[in-house]
Design a protein around this motif. Structure first.
Motif, PDB file in Angstrom:
ATOM      1  N   SER A  96      -7.296 -66.018 -23.291  1.00  0.00           N
ATOM      2  CA  SER A  96      -8.387 -66.470 -24.206  1.00  0.00           C
ATOM      3  C   SER A  96      -9.004 -68.001 -23.813  1.00  0.00           C
ATOM      4  CB  SER A  96      -7.797 -66.651 -25.349  1.00  0.00           C
ATOM      5  OG  SER A  96      -6.689 -67.312 -25.318  1.00  0.00           O
ATOM      6  N   PRO A 117     -10.966 -66.877 -19.512  1.00  0.00           N
ATOM      7  CA  PRO A 117     -11.523 -65.498 -19.194  1.00  0.00           C
ATOM      8  C   PRO A 117     -11.982 -65.331 -17.633  1.00  0.00           C
ATOM      9  CG  PRO A 117     -13.078 -67.073 -20.298  1.00  0.00           C
ATOM     10  CD  PRO A 117     -11.953 -67.584 -20.256  1.00  0.00           C
ATOM     11  N   THR A 142     -16.278 -65.427 -19.769  1.00  0.00           N
ATOM     12  CA  THR A 142     -14.937 -65.391 -20.025  1.00  0.00           C
ATOM     13  C   THR A 142     -14.460 -64.373 -20.976  1.00  0.00           C
ATOM     14  OG1 THR A 142     -15.532 -66.869 -21.923  1.00  0.00           O
ATOM     15  CG2 THR A 142     -14.829 -67.924 -19.828  1.00  0.00           C
ATOM     16  N   LYS A 143     -15.093 -63.252 -21.252  1.00  0.00           N
ATOM     17  CA  LYS A 143     -14.790 -62.058 -22.189  1.00  0.00           C
ATOM     18  C   LYS A 143     -13.725 -61.377 -21.550  1.00  0.00           C
ATOM     19  CE  LYS A 143     -18.101 -63.536 -24.645  1.00  0.00           C
ATOM     20  NZ  LYS A 143     -17.926 -64.234 -25.777  1.00  0.00           N
ATOM     21  N   THR A 144     -13.158 -60.499 -22.206  1.00  0.00           N
ATOM     22  CA  THR A 144     -11.966 -59.949 -21.966  1.00  0.00           C
ATOM     23  C   THR A 144     -12.147 -58.387 -22.125  1.00  0.00           C
ATOM     24  OG1 THR A 144     -10.879 -59.997 -23.982  1.00  0.00           O
ATOM     25  CG2 THR A 144     -10.372 -61.659 -22.273  1.00  0.00           C
TER      26      THR A 144
END
Length: 886
Positions: free
Chosen positions: A406, A409, A551-553
């Motif tokens: 978090s 990312p 920075t998305k997962t």
């Protein structure tokens, strides 16, 4: 005869009737008497000359006779029994002289001890009488007897309680008549042990006043034993010798006590070092130990280096073979194992980590597992900017798949399609961007839901077949805004579009309640949406590249409820370049079904759980850097543990114990090369140590070399080098040393190599005798006793000197008697002191002079009778009758 002739002449004269006949008788009688006197005197002179010679010999021998009273001219009663006599010539009833015959009593003869005693010989300490110089044990004492002789320098002399003390040097005799007990004689400072059925002589003197007993010396200049040497007790010590001890080819057997080399080491130049029959421990020195040949630990025996908590390094410069192809065994490493070069290869059996961590984090090399199924049972983390690559084959994640975190990312790049079989693909944060290819969910029976933000479809949108596009519900719907044409169906297959309310693609998204959502062209872009992007619960096929932006997962399933994530192509986490390496966290087991798991940079760190490649049939290779095994390492079954390759092997260092085999499953350890035990030594607790070839060399060690307590066989020549010693047993506790061959002490090649042998105890030569070819036999203390021998006693042809009292129990002959040639003379026997024959009131004695007995002046005259009324036999008329009568 002359008297007879005179009487006959008288009778003739008387018969002739004249005075002349009587005169003739008297003349003849006087002439006969004169002739008789002349003959008698002549014979007496010869007898006196012979007596003088004999007395001179006896006088010289008297100084050597034991226990002689220095204050008298006679022998003490402790030496001779009353029955001892010196036979006179012609006295057929006289006894033969026996000088060594002694009575056993108070102070006459030999004093019998009742047991252990402390006797002050300067007082009347033997049953309230003066003590003799002879002491004996009872015939059979129940225990060992210790006799302490006190104040021997002032030994009182004489029968009864006379206070006269001895002067000069005198001899003691100590006799042990026991069958199995020892007699220990001591003066309070020095002791001598008299074995059973033996005796010893000692001396004491008055001049020194030290009250010391001078026992026999055990130092011999040279000693040659032709047949056997038996040391029944005590120490065999050649520590003072600077020469080697050479044993015969029959070997050396030590039945007990061991062999101790305090310096110099043991060097085996040929033959085997075999302690296989020993049940004891085998210990080497603490210095460098070189094993130049193959080493085999037999049977179920173990090889241990150091002890628990205190162990030196075990270095193997060649291959380490544990077990065999037909008999695999387990190697237990209770500590970290460091393979510093060439890696650790398990050719069969797999590698199982039952506890601790598998950490190759410090390695700069690759980490390759077997080609079979690889299971990572714990969390797997690719640290730093390292990547996790699956070269080919599917990557199946049975739990959640987290890329980045978090706070940090990371983008996931998938060079191939992404198929989510179950549970769907959920992007909780960030966007789902399709930069190329198709977004195809046509095969999914489930719903297709986009995020709640604005959904932009940059291409034509087609609802396939009889599927419908529904915006909102009957009870409520948002606006549907089409900034372009909205086509439902086509000219050939018109379809009904039911919009139960305003449809506006502006906000609120696009919802397909049935039939799926198929994007046949263009992009599916929800990148501007701040909401979630959810596909249907059925199979979701992403036909093009999938990029999770920024920075998305990318999340599959949820904690505790996740489907498998299958990647049929390469999975790349992070990207090349500084700062682009990302960590992949796997919460659950990771299985590589086929292909390899390659870490091209960075480390592979297992922080918890097991590293188990036991099901793999391939090899297990670590990086070429240092490999640390922080837990126990088990090579299972018949698999082997190999360090390096033949001719090119790295060093194997073991900082703890090395167990080869087990108590119920012993295996041989084969070491092809030298083995160096730096500290702690090499201990074989069972099975022995066998050297099949090569030398056993501990010459560089400053420590002790101890063999087992069983029989030790030295099958080749044994050399104790330099000034080192060879010791059997310890003082007071030693076994028998048996030598079946010659014993050579020193070297006769040069006189500088002579060596002295010291025997602190009795030496028995049971056969063939003792021969000294050069040098002397010096007895500094104790007795020279050949009384038990039935053979001859011969001295050298030089002068023989007897410095103590000498007792002859048998006949003393000077020269030869039988076979003496006519006219030859025997050697002269000179006696420079008094000669005592017999004892007072002991009867008669005989002097047999087979020739003239001459007493020469000024040596003195021959006197007969007591000292107060002796008659001088000097040939005068006054003494002739007396001497003849005597």
């Amino acid at each position: 005869l002359l008297a007879h002739e005179a009487r006959e002449t008288g009778r003739i004269g008387r018969r002739s009737g004249g005075q002349s006949g009587a005169n003739c008788f008297v003349q003849v009688l006087l002439l006969g008497c004169l002739l008789a006197v002349v003959v008698y005197v002549h014979r007496l002179q010869r007898t006196v000359d012979d007596l003088k010679n004999v007395l001179g010999d006896i006088r010289r021998l008297s100084d050597e006779l034991p226990n002689r009273d220095p204050n008298t001219s006679g022998y003490p009663s402790e030496v001779l029994d009353e029955s001892d006599t010196i036979p006179l010539h012609g006295d057929s009833g006289a006894h033969e002289r026996r000088l060594g015959l002694m009575t056993v009593g108070d102070n006459a003869g030999c004093f019998k001890l009742a047991g252990t005693a402390i006797i002050d010989v300067s007082a009347a300490s033997c049953n309230s009488k003066n003590c003799p110089a002879c002491f004996t044990t009872p015939a059979q004492p129940l225990t060992d007897v210790t006799l302490t002789i006190s104040s021997c320098s002032t030994h009182r002399w004489g029968i009864g309680t006379s206070t006269t003390t001895r002067a000069g040097l005198w001899q003691y005799m100590f006799i042990n008549r026991s069958l199995n007990r020892k007699l220990i004689v001591t003066d309070g400072l020095k002791s001598y042990t008299v074995p059973a059925d033996s005796h010893v002589m000692a001396f004491c003197d008055s001049e020194s006043g030290r009250n010391r007993l001078f026992f026999p010396s055990t130092t011999l200049p040279t000693l040659k034993v032709d047949s056997g040497f038996v040391l029944s007790a005590g120490t065999f010590d050649v520590s003072a010798s600077n020469s080697s001890v050479t044993f015969g080819t029959g070997g050396v057997i030590i039945n007990g006590g061991g062999l101790t080399v305090s310096a110099g080491g043991i060097k085996l130049s040929a033959g085997d070092f075999d302690a296989s029959a020993s049940s004891g421990a085998f210990k080497t020195s603490t210095g460098l130990i070189k094993l130049s040949g193959d080493i085999t630990v037999a049977g179920t025996k173990t090889l241990t280096v150091g002890s628990a908590g205190s162990a030196g390094a075990t270095t193997l410069y060649g291959n380490l073979v544990v077990g065999a192809a037909a008999n695999a065994t387990t190697t237990t490493l209770n500590g970290a194992t460091n393979v510093s070069r060439d890696g650790l290869t398990v050719t069969a059996g797999g590698f199982t980590l039952v506890g601790g961590s598998f950490n190759a984090g410090s390695s700069s090399g690759t980490f390759i597992t077997s080609t079979g199924a690889n299971t990572i049972s714990g969390d797997a983390t690719v640290t730093g900017n390292k990547t996790f690559n699956v070269a080919a084959g599917a990557t199946t994640l049975l739990g959640a798949f987290t890329v980045g975190a978090s706070a940090t990312p990371a983008a996931s790049i998938m060079y191939g399609g992404l198929e989510v079989k179950t549970a769907g693909l959920t992007v909780t944060t960030g966007d789902l961007t399709l930069t190329a290819g198709k977004f195809d969910a046509s095969s999914s029976p489930g719903t297709f839901q986009t995020s709640k933000g604005a959904i932009t479809m940059f291409g034509d949108v087609t609802i396939n077949g009889t599927k419908t596009l529904t915006q909102g519900t009957a009870s409520g719907a948002g606006n549907t805004i089409f900034y372009g044409n909205l086509q439902v169906g086509d000219a050939s297959a018109a379809k009904t579009t039911t919009l139960h309310g305003l449809t506006e693609v502006k906000v609120g998204g696009l919802k397909v309640t049935a039939g799926g959502f198929t994007l046949t062209a263009g992009n599916f872009d929800a990148s501007s949406s701040s909401g979630t992007f959810k596909t249907s619960t059925g199979a979701v096929t992403l036909q093009g590249d999938v990029a999770v932006d920024g920075t998305k997962t990318l999340t599959v399933g949820s904690a505790g409820a996740a489907g498998a994530t299958k990647l049929y192509g390469t999975l790349q986490v992070g990207a090349p370049g500084a700062g682009n390496a990302k960590t992949t966290t796997l919460y659950g087991a990771t299985t590589v079904v086929s292909g390899d798991l390659v870490v091209t940079a960075g480390h592979f760190t297992l922080t918890a759980g097991n590293f188990d490649a036991s099901a793999g049939s391939g090899t297990f290779k670590t990086g070429s850097g240092a490999v640390t095994l922080s837990g126990n390492v088990l090579v299972e079954g018949t698999k082997t543990f190999t360090v390096g390759a033949d001719g090119a092997a790295g060093k194997t260092t073991l900082y703890g114990l090395v167990d080869v085999g087990s108590n119920g499953n012993p295996v041989a350890t084969t070491l092809y090369g030298a083995t160096n035990v730096q500290v702690g030594g090499l201990t074989v607790t069972e099975g022995g140590f066998t050297l099949a070839a090569g030398a056993f060399d501990a010459s560089g060690s400053p420590g002790a070399f101890s063999t087992s307590s069983g029989a030790v066989t030295l099958s080749g020549n044994v050399a104790v080098s330099g000034t080192n010693t060879f010791t059997v047993g310890a003082a007071g506790n030693a076994g028998v040393t048996t030598l079946y061959g010659h014993v050579v002490i020193g070297d006769a090649s040069t006189n500088v190599n002579y060596a002295t042998t010291t025997m602190n105890g009795r030496a028995t030569v049971s056969k063939t005798g003792l021969t000294v070819k050069e040098g002397e036999i010096v007895l500094e203390l104790g007795n020279f006793d050949a009384s038990s021998s039935p053979g001859w006693f011969k001295t050298s042809t030089g002068a023989a000197t007897m410095k103590g009292e000498t007792t002859f129990e048998k006949v003393l002959s000077v020269g030869a008697v039988s076979g003496l040639t006519n006219g030859a003379t025997n050697p002269t026997a000179n006696l420079y002191g008094s000669v005592n024959m017999g004892t007072p009131n002991s009867g008669t004695w005989t002097i047999s002079a087979y020739g003239d007995l001459v007493v020469e002046s000024p040596a003195g005259a021959l006197k007969l009778g007591s000292s107060s009324a002796a008659v001088v036999c000097d040939g005068t008329g006054a003494s002739s009758v007396v001497c003849a009568a005597r």
